[in-house]
Design a protein around this motif. Structure first.
Motif, mmCIF file in Angstrom:
data_model
loop_
_atom_site.group_PDB
_atom_site.id
_atom_site.type_symbol
_atom_site.label_atom_id
_atom_site.label_comp_id
_atom_site.label_asym_id
_atom_site.label_seq_id
_atom_site.Cartn_x
_atom_site.Cartn_y
_atom_site.Cartn_z
ATOM 1 N N GLY A 1 12.213 -47.693 -48.321
ATOM 2 C CA GLY A 1 13.207 -47.231 -47.367
ATOM 3 C C GLY A 1 14.274 -46.432 -48.095
ATOM 4 O O GLY A 1 14.645 -45.328 -47.698
ATOM 5 N N THR A 2 14.788 -46.996 -49.166
ATOM 6 C CA THR A 2 15.671 -46.294 -50.098
ATOM 7 C C THR A 2 15.309 -46.745 -51.499
ATOM 8 O O THR A 2 15.279 -47.948 -51.783
ATOM 9 N N TYR B 1 15.809 -46.275 -40.520
ATOM 10 C CA TYR B 1 14.548 -46.515 -41.216
ATOM 11 C C TYR B 1 13.468 -46.816 -40.181
ATOM 12 O O TYR B 1 13.373 -47.944 -39.698
ATOM 13 N N ALA C 1 10.800 -50.644 -47.214
ATOM 14 C CA ALA C 1 10.245 -50.178 -45.948
ATOM 15 C C ALA C 1 9.533 -51.358 -45.283
ATOM 16 O O ALA C 1 9.104 -52.295 -45.956
ATOM 17 N N ASN D 1 12.215 -40.991 -49.601
ATOM 18 C CA ASN D 1 12.446 -42.288 -48.974
ATOM 19 C C ASN D 1 12.113 -42.242 -47.495
ATOM 20 O O ASN D 1 12.293 -41.214 -46.835
ATOM 21 N N TRP D 2 11.675 -43.379 -46.977
ATOM 22 C CA TRP D 2 11.258 -43.469 -45.579
ATOM 23 C C TRP D 2 12.486 -43.758 -44.712
ATOM 24 O O TRP D 2 12.656 -44.838 -44.170
ATOM 25 N N ARG D 3 13.348 -42.761 -44.593
ATOM 26 C CA ARG D 3 14.557 -42.912 -43.792
ATOM 27 C C ARG D 3 15.118 -41.550 -43.437
ATOM 28 O O ARG D 3 14.860 -40.548 -44.110
#
Length: 328
Positions: free
Chosen positions: A197-198, A186, A261, A156-158
């Motif tokens: 993001g998640t 994020y 995201a 994930n992008w976080r």
């Protein structure tokens, strides 16, 4: 200049790996998280962040308004208001598994400072954050990117940090001065259509109380559609977790949700998870409440402990549905 060169090196290290495990380890070893990738000028996200397309469509622009918003004004003083609020919470928990609360008693200035605290921590120099980077969640405070880094199918992008507040492990001074709560960061993503993001998941505790900023991106899965949970100033989001669905024998719903995201802005959120160390001892047995059971409504879940479920949830990683494995 040295910091910028280091961040650029991080991107090169990850991109030069020739297998997934090496790529994951290279990313983990940087201790810089996703934020370091963004600061390093990444324009193409590493393939370990790629997510498959979701089969469920997004909702119409009007459906988000159906998510219950419950006003807590007067709930502690007026018995009639209290019963009305209880009824609305029960209905929302059974139907949506998600609701928002207003007039909860926390000043808006406190909520804003909480969000600013998250940003201050994650936007520090990477060398400062490295000092508390860890995958040991028993520490008073730990920061990392993707707790399930080595088990998830897609990252994930976080970036995230966590600290156990009740009971507090260690001493208050063990927590960084820049913040004193749990949160997610994020960063902007150059290719948001390829990642999340998640990823979609349910929460493994009993209950989650979430504060999100104004950016948005939180969605819940309802009737096979993704519905936006639009930010409302000074509002808290509450959702049912897996263990509460187990306790209520499917009456309350632990609903899958995700965070998109986005390309333009960093997003922060603060989540308080009630369950593993605050509502029940780790060894306490958890099973459907007997008063809810009958011949027509037998137990639907196996007995487990909070510790067992927490360990199983962590091992499965996000993107899975571990509660289904406890069904009878």
């Amino acid at each position: 200049m040295e910091s910028e060169e280091a961040e650029g090196t991080i991107v090169k290290m990850i991109n030069n790996c020739d297998d997934r495990m090496s790529e994951l380890k290279a990313f983990d070893d940087t201790k810089g998280g996703v934020k370091a990738l963004v600061d390093g000028g990444v324009t193409k996200i590493p393939t370990m962040f790629y997510h498959p397309l979701d089969k469920f469509p997004n909702s119409s622009n009007t459906e988000h308004s159906l998510i219950p918003v419950i006003d807590l004004e007067g709930v502690a003083k007026d018995p009639i208001t209290r019963q009305q609020v209880i009824s609305r919470i029960r209905e929302a928990s059974e139907t949506w598994g998600f609701f928002q609360v207003v007039n909860h008693g926390i000043p808006g200035s406190v909520l804003e400072e909480m969000k600013e605290g998250i940003k201050r921590f994650f936007e520090q120099d990477v060398e400062v954050k490295k000092e508390v980077y860890s995958r040991d969640n028993t520490k008073p405070f730990f920061y990392n990117s993707n707790f399930d880094l080595y088990t998830s199918s897609a990252l994930n992008w976080r970036d995230s940090f966590g600290c156990q507040i009740v009971p507090l492990i260690g001493k208050p001074q063990d927590l960084p001065e820049v913040c004193s709560c749990a949160g997610h960061y994020y960063p902007p993503c150059p290719e948001p259509e390829l990642t999340m993001g998640t990823t979609k998941h349910s929460d493994g505790a009993f209950l989650t109380v979430l504060l999100q900023d104004h950016i948005g991106g939180l969605q819940i899965l309802h009737n096979d559609k993704w519905i936006d949970v639009h930010p409302v100033p000074e509002t808290l989001v509450v959702n049912i977790g897996d263990l509460l669905q187990l306790l209520t024998n499917d009456r309350f719903k632990s609903v899958q949700h995700r965070v998109l995201a986005n390309r333009n802005d960093s997003r922060v959120s603060i989540a308080s998870f009630f369950g593993y160390n605050s509502l029940a001892p780790l060894t306490k047995l958890v099973s459907p409440i007997k008063e809810l059971l009958s011949e027509d409504n037998p137990p639907k879940f196996k007995e487990t402990t909070v510790a067992e479920y927490a360990a199983y949830f962590k091992a499965k990683g996000l993107g899975n549905n571990p509660l289904q494995d406890f069904r009878i």
